[in-house]
Design a protein around this motif. Structure first.
Motif, mmCIF file in Angstrom:
data_model
loop_
_atom_site.group_PDB
_atom_site.id
_atom_site.type_symbol
_atom_site.label_atom_id
_atom_site.label_comp_id
_atom_site.label_asym_id
_atom_site.label_seq_id
_atom_site.Cartn_x
_atom_site.Cartn_y
_atom_site.Cartn_z
ATOM 1 N N MET A 1 -4.762 4.609 -4.080
ATOM 2 C CA MET A 1 -4.000 4.588 -2.697
ATOM 3 C C MET A 1 -3.289 5.995 -2.710
ATOM 4 S SD MET A 1 -0.942 1.991 -1.738
ATOM 5 C CE MET A 1 -1.903 0.786 -1.940
ATOM 6 N N LYS A 2 -3.483 6.744 -1.580
ATOM 7 C CA LYS A 2 -2.924 8.324 -1.583
ATOM 8 C C LYS A 2 -1.634 8.202 -1.380
ATOM 9 C CE LYS A 2 -6.726 10.747 -0.079
ATOM 10 N NZ LYS A 2 -7.207 11.640 1.357
ATOM 11 N N SER A 3 -0.663 7.166 -0.562
ATOM 12 C CA SER A 3 0.649 7.259 -0.493
ATOM 13 C C SER A 3 1.185 6.309 -1.698
ATOM 14 C CB SER A 3 1.090 6.752 0.879
ATOM 15 O OG SER A 3 2.423 6.763 0.792
ATOM 16 N N PRO A 4 1.678 7.178 -2.636
ATOM 17 C CA PRO A 4 2.462 6.235 -3.570
ATOM 18 C C PRO A 4 3.526 5.531 -3.420
ATOM 19 C CG PRO A 4 2.785 8.527 -4.249
ATOM 20 C CD PRO A 4 2.106 8.474 -2.910
ATOM 21 N N TYR A 5 4.159 5.596 -2.280
ATOM 22 C CA TYR A 5 5.313 5.161 -1.753
ATOM 23 C C TYR A 5 5.099 3.563 -1.165
ATOM 24 C CZ TYR A 5 7.451 9.650 -2.992
ATOM 25 O OH TYR A 5 7.783 10.756 -3.409
ATOM 26 N N ILE A 6 3.937 3.265 -0.757
ATOM 27 C CA ILE A 6 3.712 2.077 0.123
ATOM 28 C C ILE A 6 4.073 1.141 -0.887
ATOM 29 C CG2 ILE A 6 1.718 0.738 0.797
ATOM 30 C CD1 ILE A 6 0.730 3.080 2.356
ATOM 31 N N PRO A 7 3.615 0.829 -2.180
ATOM 32 C CA PRO A 7 4.030 -0.150 -2.878
ATOM 33 C C PRO A 7 5.730 -0.207 -3.222
ATOM 34 C CG PRO A 7 2.201 0.900 -4.254
ATOM 35 C CD PRO A 7 2.814 1.835 -2.989
ATOM 36 N N PHE A 8 6.290 0.905 -3.371
ATOM 37 C CA PHE A 8 7.706 0.905 -3.587
ATOM 38 C C PHE A 8 8.597 0.472 -2.409
ATOM 39 C CE2 PHE A 8 11.480 3.412 -2.295
ATOM 40 C CZ PHE A 8 12.497 3.062 -3.177
ATOM 41 N N LEU A 9 7.963 0.853 -0.952
ATOM 42 C CA LEU A 9 8.442 0.199 0.002
ATOM 43 C C LEU A 9 8.165 -1.323 0.510
ATOM 44 C CD1 LEU A 9 7.894 3.258 2.634
ATOM 45 C CD2 LEU A 9 10.038 2.405 1.743
ATOM 46 N N ALA A 10 7.054 -1.816 0.014
ATOM 47 C CA ALA A 10 6.677 -3.249 0.174
ATOM 48 C C ALA A 10 7.545 -4.021 -0.882
ATOM 49 C CB ALA A 10 5.252 -3.272 -0.283
ATOM 50 N N PHE A 11 7.668 -3.635 -1.984
ATOM 51 C CA PHE A 11 8.711 -4.395 -2.799
ATOM 52 C C PHE A 11 10.054 -4.388 -2.436
ATOM 53 C CE2 PHE A 11 4.806 -5.118 -5.123
ATOM 54 C CZ PHE A 11 5.134 -6.491 -5.575
ATOM 55 N N PHE A 12 10.276 -3.233 -1.882
ATOM 56 C CA PHE A 12 11.928 -3.082 -1.503
ATOM 57 C C PHE A 12 11.996 -3.889 -0.437
ATOM 58 C CE2 PHE A 12 15.173 -0.855 0.661
ATOM 59 C CZ PHE A 12 16.171 -0.844 0.005
ATOM 60 N N ILE A 13 10.960 -4.136 0.454
ATOM 61 C CA ILE A 13 11.204 -5.116 1.498
ATOM 62 C C ILE A 13 11.448 -6.650 0.780
ATOM 63 C CG2 ILE A 13 10.267 -6.338 3.708
ATOM 64 C CD1 ILE A 13 9.159 -3.362 4.295
#
Length: 146
Positions: A1-13
């Motif tokens: 996954m190119k954007s490594p922040y997507i998992p962070f944002l998903a679990f933050f939600i």
């Protein structure tokens, strides 16, 4: 996954969804007694909240160390975590309270009670997979100090 922040944002939600906005727990109304009785769902919700906080921090650390995230592992981890979060936020989701037949209602309750341990097993499995992924990723991305 190119954007490594997507998992962070998903679990933050997910973390934000598990924060209890109403601390509805039983307290004693007898003057002079200062007892608080926490129901089991409150304790389990607190455990889920702490675990999701640690996972969110873990994904944030991974996003700072690497520029790519393993997409299949993230999707599996997210899919295994969702049932428990849904159960925690909507405890009567699969329970049809409009049933007029008492036998049907009891069957629905038993069916739901069989699904709860399955959701917990999926949650624990997802967290173990994330822990293995986290240890491997952090171990591989350490800079050489020699």
């Amino acid at each position: 996954m190119k954007s490594p922040y997507i998992p962070f944002l998903a679990f933050f939600i997910l973390l934000l969804l598990t924060i209890p906005f109403s601390f509805d727990f039983a307290t004693s109304v007898v003057p002079g007694w200062h007892t608080t009785i926490f129901p089991p769902y409150f304790i389990w919700g607190l455990i889920i909240l702490v675990v999701l906080l640690l996972v969110t921090i873990g994904y944030w650390l991974i996003s700072k160390r690497t520029d790519r995230t393993n997409r299949p592992l993230f999707v599996i981890h997210f899919a295994l975590t969702i049932p428990t979060v849904i159960y925690l936020n909507f405890p009567s989701l699969l329970l049809d309270v409009q049933l007029t037949d008492q036998d049907e209602l009891i069957k629905a309750i038993h069916f739901r009670m069989k699904l709860i341990p399955i959701a917990w097993i999926l949650f624990i499995t997802g967290q173990i997979l994330f822990l293995i992924y986290f240890i491997r990723t952090i171990g591989q991305s350490k800079p050489n100090t020699t």
